[in-house]
Design a protein around this motif. Structure first.
Motif: not given
Length: 251
Positions: A89-91, A163-169, A173-176, A205-206
């Protein structure tokens, strides 16, 4: 028929199979005058080496959390795809104290020391240069990554629905990530393969991540990363847009 890619790493593999020689990430550091251009093949090689470092030397496993304390930079993009390849997971900008691994630039080393796990430091110097002196408690990415293997295979298949990515809260997932990046393309001016997007947005940010990596990757385009556009005058920017054959901008 091959299934459509459902992780960012799978998007990169598809790009590599389709046209390895085309540009993917071009990076400008207007504080130093640095310009780096990475083809799909070169970028993929960096991702493979970094994924091998992450999985092998650092012992990261699918589901582990990596706090990515880096600005918008070509090496940050490499780490994002390496995380996807391993299933980590990249946070982005995350809490180092809650992470299994932290990857830090020179300006966030104090915050990164809160991580009780593995710590990696990047000098972010031109040409991927090393630190003059390795920060205490860290390994220097520029020292460790060159000797890693040029091909990568995960120890376990990466599930695109985890879960693959977390950014700015926000969490995806990778698919998302893949779906959302493709959905952003029209709004960012990415009209298809060959589109070239200049992004001056930060990676916190995303929108910055999408414009600066994921959306161009998802659509067969490329990105010109210019995180210090405040140091570029309008006339110089216009010349850069023309020289780089930019088709859209995100500022």
């Amino acid at each position: 028929m091959n299934a459509a890619p459902r992780t960012p790493a799978a998007l990169l593999n598809a790009a590599l199979a389709a046209d390895p020689g085309r540009p993917l990430v071009t990076f400008y550091d207007d504080s130093t005058g640095e310009r780096v251009e990475l083809s799909v093949a070169t970028f993929s090689n960096w991702v493979a080496k970094t994924a091998n470092l992450l999985q092998g030397d650092l012992g990261a496993e699918p589901g582990d959390r990596l706090a990515l304390l880096l600005p918008a930079h070509w090496q940050s993009a490499v780490w994002l795809l390496a995380c996807s390849a391993v299933g980590v997971v990249a946070d982005v900008g995350g809490d180092a104290g809650a992470a299994d691994v932290v990857v830090s630039g020179p300006e966030s080393l104090d915050a990164a020391r809160a991580c009780s796990g593995e710590r990696v430091a990047l000098a972010l110097r031109p040409l991927g240069g090393r630190f003059p002196q390795v920060p205490s408690g860290f390994v220097d990415y520029a020292v460790e990554v060159p000797g890693q293997g040029d091909r990568f295979a995960p120890f376990a298949p990466v599930d695109p629905d985890t879960l693959a990515l977390v950014v700015a809260g926000a969490e995806w997932t990778g698919a998302e990530v893949v779906e959302k990046a493709a959905g952003d393309a029209e709004g960012l001016g990415l009209v298809g393969p060959g589109s070239r997007l200049l992004s001056g947005l930060p990676y916190g940010s995303w929108r910055g991540l999408s414009a600066g990596l994921y959306a161009p990757l998802a659509t067969g385009g490329s990105v010109v990363l210019c995180p210090r556009l405040d140091q570029v005058g309008e006339e110089a920017l216009a010349k850069r847009i023309e020289a780089e054959r930019v088709t859209a901008t995100a500022r």
